[in-house]
Design an enzyme around this catalytic site. Sequence first.
Site, PDB file in Angstrom:
ATOM      1  N   ASP A  77       0.857  -1.183   0.000  1.00  9.71           N
ATOM      2  CA  ASP A  77       0.000   0.000   0.000  1.00  9.71           C
ATOM      3  C   ASP A  77       0.891   1.229   0.000  1.00  9.71           C
ATOM      4  O   ASP A  77       2.016   1.194   0.523  1.00  9.71           O
ATOM      5  CB  ASP A  77      -0.870   0.051   1.259  1.00  9.71           C
ATOM      6  CG  ASP A  77      -2.054  -0.897   1.189  1.00  9.71           C
ATOM      7  OD1 ASP A  77      -2.751  -0.983   2.222  1.00  9.71           O
ATOM      8  OD2 ASP A  77      -2.269  -1.539   0.159  1.00  9.71           O
ATOM      9  N   ASN A 112      -4.985  13.178  -1.910  1.00  9.97           N
ATOM     10  CA  ASN A 112      -6.371  13.320  -2.373  1.00  9.97           C
ATOM     11  C   ASN A 112      -7.096  14.425  -1.611  1.00  9.97           C
ATOM     12  O   ASN A 112      -7.809  15.245  -2.195  1.00  9.97           O
ATOM     13  CB  ASN A 112      -7.126  11.998  -2.189  1.00  9.97           C
ATOM     14  CG  ASN A 112      -6.880  11.035  -3.328  1.00  9.97           C
ATOM     15  OD1 ASN A 112      -6.606  11.440  -4.444  1.00  9.97           O
ATOM     16  ND2 ASN A 112      -6.958   9.749  -3.045  1.00  9.97           N
ATOM     17  N   HIS A 155      -8.707  14.605  -6.186  1.00 17.72           N
ATOM     18  CA  HIS A 155      -8.580  13.278  -6.796  1.00 17.72           C
ATOM     19  C   HIS A 155      -7.853  13.312  -8.136  1.00 17.72           C
ATOM     20  O   HIS A 155      -7.247  12.311  -8.533  1.00 17.72           O
ATOM     21  CB  HIS A 155      -9.960  12.632  -6.957  1.00 17.72           C
ATOM     22  CG  HIS A 155     -10.512  12.110  -5.679  1.00 17.72           C
ATOM     23  ND1 HIS A 155     -10.834  10.797  -5.479  1.00 17.72           N
ATOM     24  CD2 HIS A 155     -10.783  12.734  -4.498  1.00 17.72           C
ATOM     25  CE1 HIS A 155     -11.289  10.623  -4.250  1.00 17.72           C
ATOM     26  NE2 HIS A 155     -11.270  11.794  -3.641  1.00 17.72           N
ATOM     27  N   ASP A 204      -4.945  10.760  -9.029  1.00 22.31           N
ATOM     28  CA  ASP A 204      -4.890   9.974 -10.270  1.00 22.31           C
ATOM     29  C   ASP A 204      -3.546  10.152 -10.972  1.00 22.31           C
ATOM     30  O   ASP A 204      -2.938   9.190 -11.443  1.00 22.31           O
ATOM     31  CB  ASP A 204      -6.019  10.392 -11.212  1.00 22.31           C
ATOM     32  CG  ASP A 204      -7.380   9.910 -10.743  1.00 22.31           C
ATOM     33  OD1 ASP A 204      -7.427   9.081  -9.820  1.00 22.31           O
ATOM     34  OD2 ASP A 204      -8.387  10.379 -11.296  1.00 22.31           O
ATOM     35  N   ASP A 225      -4.928   2.278  -3.773  1.00 29.19           N
ATOM     36  CA  ASP A 225      -3.477   2.513  -3.739  1.00 29.19           C
ATOM     37  C   ASP A 225      -2.727   1.215  -3.438  1.00 29.19           C
ATOM     38  O   ASP A 225      -1.622   1.241  -2.900  1.00 29.19           O
ATOM     39  CB  ASP A 225      -3.131   3.587  -2.696  1.00 29.19           C
ATOM     40  CG  ASP A 225      -3.537   3.182  -1.279  1.00 29.19           C
ATOM     41  OD1 ASP A 225      -4.380   2.273  -1.136  1.00 29.19           O
ATOM     42  OD2 ASP A 225      -3.023   3.779  -0.312  1.00 29.19           O
TER      43      ASP A 225
END
Length: 343
Positions: free
Chosen positions: A187, A195, A200, A204, A230
């Site tokens: 992770d 974020n 977002h 991305d 993630d």
Amino acid sequence: MDESQHPPQDAATARLERELATCRQQCRFADAAVRAISDAVVIIDLQGKITLLNPVAAHLTGWTEPESLERPLGDVVRFVDEHGNGMDPLSPESDWHFTMLRRRDGHVVLVDGNVSPIVDDLRRVLGSVVTFRNVTAAKRLTDELTHQAHHDPLTGLPNRRAFESRLRRAVQSAKENGSRHALLYFDLDHFKPVNDTAGHAAGDELLRQLAKLLRSQLRENDALARLGGDEFAILLEDAAPEQASYVAEKVRRAIGAYPFEWQGEVFRIGASIGQLEFADGKLSAYELLYRADEMCYLAKSRGRDRVVAFSRERKGAQPVPKSVSALRSNRQRIRRPRSPAHT
């Protein structure tokens, strides 16, 4: 001679003319059907020369029907293999159901076709009919759908489904050949603040950039996948434990050292990596992912930005925590792919 014993000459002639007219009408119907069909149709005689080329065949080959008549099939309908070598569809050894057609102008299209003999009532061969259709667009669409089904649309990396399939094959090779492989499950650390702070769109873009970064850290045959959110995984095939540890640390350092810039602000992230080697095929792909994810959880619980290897945990004096809530969370993550929403 009794004229009643023989039909009048004009009656026999009339009957023959009616039969001939019926045959001509059937021929016109058959010719119209062949020319209206959506597939390319080419009819050849016993000498392999073209006697009919319907409009679709004319369009695909680039030849008009008048130009093609009496020409050998190979002059007009030029099938080639993937190396550009000519193929004879009339050869008994020919297997060309999916092949390429080189048009008169040199362009190549992918076609699907077949050859069938034309026989009379006595089963005598009179010629052959060659049919084919352009499947270039259909093949392209199939390839795109297949790619979409097995790849993450955001990063272009293989998705969970593709990775699990690759992992199952690796398990099988370990079981059958004793091959040694390694699984890394990780992770991203401090991804949520990106974020929350930058939005977002920034998250991305970070994932896209990290996908390129990670790919550059691996061998060509190593499997890298985005499992969702993630979460990422790497399968290192034919890798000793030392190699796996080296790659895990290399990935951790690369992610930790990567400065992500967004609208004048620089973000730093990290990775908590779970490492697991396998060489006997005793564990299923699901069990391997479960244990590797458990090591990832331990890495996070011990301060993040580190690698936790299952082999070292098993040999160490410190037991692996078995928190019921943690394992339930992990189990759900492994069994059900996460939605693309960021975490």
